[in-house]
Design an enzyme around this catalytic site. Structure first.
Site, PDB file in Angstrom:
ATOM      1  N   HIS A  49     -36.598   3.474  56.996  1.00 42.14           N
ATOM      2  CA  HIS A  49     -36.775   2.137  56.421  1.00 42.14           C
ATOM      3  C   HIS A  49     -35.887   1.140  57.164  1.00 42.14           C
ATOM      4  O   HIS A  49     -34.978   1.533  57.898  1.00 42.14           O
ATOM      5  CB  HIS A  49     -36.424   2.149  54.931  1.00 42.14           C
ATOM      6  CG  HIS A  49     -34.972   2.468  54.704  1.00 42.14           C
ATOM      7  ND1 HIS A  49     -34.505   3.763  54.594  1.00 42.14           N
ATOM      8  CD2 HIS A  49     -33.882   1.669  54.621  1.00 42.14           C
ATOM      9  CE1 HIS A  49     -33.187   3.744  54.447  1.00 42.14           C
ATOM     10  NE2 HIS A  49     -32.787   2.488  54.466  1.00 42.14           N
ATOM     11  N   HIS A 132     -32.477  -2.588  61.993  1.00 38.51           N
ATOM     12  CA  HIS A 132     -32.583  -1.297  62.664  1.00 38.51           C
ATOM     13  C   HIS A 132     -33.189  -0.283  61.707  1.00 38.51           C
ATOM     14  O   HIS A 132     -33.285  -0.524  60.503  1.00 38.51           O
ATOM     15  CB  HIS A 132     -31.204  -0.807  63.124  1.00 38.51           C
ATOM     16  CG  HIS A 132     -30.286  -0.465  61.995  1.00 38.51           C
ATOM     17  ND1 HIS A 132     -29.579  -1.436  61.303  1.00 38.51           N
ATOM     18  CD2 HIS A 132     -29.982   0.726  61.408  1.00 38.51           C
ATOM     19  CE1 HIS A 132     -28.872  -0.849  60.354  1.00 38.51           C
ATOM     20  NE2 HIS A 132     -29.106   0.466  60.391  1.00 38.51           N
TER      21      HIS A 132
END
Length: 195
Positions: A49, A132
């Protein structure tokens, strides 16, 4: 009688999740690293995620407040077009894949989400967003595996994809040194509000 009652607190964050085909594409690119660095603690692909706001440990009673404001925000926000690209690391211990695409939209969405969380009276660590996707963690005595694995991802360019849902996620730490487990508390499709 409920054998597994809901805990009084939850570790909560708000996130985006790449679609399965984008995750599969990155997983294929990671095959050499999986084989070469089995000692890394690799995150489960289904848990990948992009965190927009990490809220930390919250009382379970805060979740309904978040549901209504996040649902409304998702409904009024268009899908973002993103891609996974390259790799890097934080402090030689955390391996990540970078995010490409509509980064201005991603930062604006994160700002909106954080403002909504604050408007609910929820205090959280409002660190700057560094988009990220976390892939793996190294043990403290292994300073080289993560930087080497990141170098192996340097040329990776994933296909673009639409981020279609905003996710409110709860995390749970398993017993022992195993991976962190995540579950959606709820997810809302972007752009469903009537014009």
């Amino acid at each position: 009688m409920d054998v597994h009652p809901e805990p009084p607190t939850l570790r909560v964050f708000v996130a985006l999740a790449p679609p399965d085909d984008a995750k599969d594409e990155l997983a294929r690119a990671l095959q050499p690293a999986y084989a070469k660095y089995p000692q890394l603690r690799w995150n489960r692909i289904e848990d990948w995620h992009i965190t927009l706001a990490f809220l930390g440990e919250l009382p379970a009673t805060a979740v309904p407040l978040l549901r209504s404001v996040l649902a409304a925000r998702a409904a009024s926000h268009p899908a973002l077009h993103l891609a996974l690209r390259g790799g890097g690391h934080f402090d030689e211990r955390l391996l990540w894949s970078g995010i490409d695409g509509d980064l201005d939209g991603l930062h604006q969405l994160a700002t909106d989400v954080r403002d909504l969380v604050a408007s609910c009276g929820i205090e959280f660590n409002n660190r700057p967003l560094r988009p990220h996707l976390t892939l793996a963690r190294a043990r403290r005595d292994d300073p080289t595996s993560v930087p080497q694995a990141a170098a192996g991802l340097a040329g990776f360019v994933g296909r673009p994809w639409p981020a279609e849902r905003l996710h409110l996620v709860g995390s749970k730490f398993g017993r022992g040194p195993g991976p962190i487990r995540y579950r959606d508390i709820e997810a809302w499709r972007f752009g469903t509000a009537a014009p």
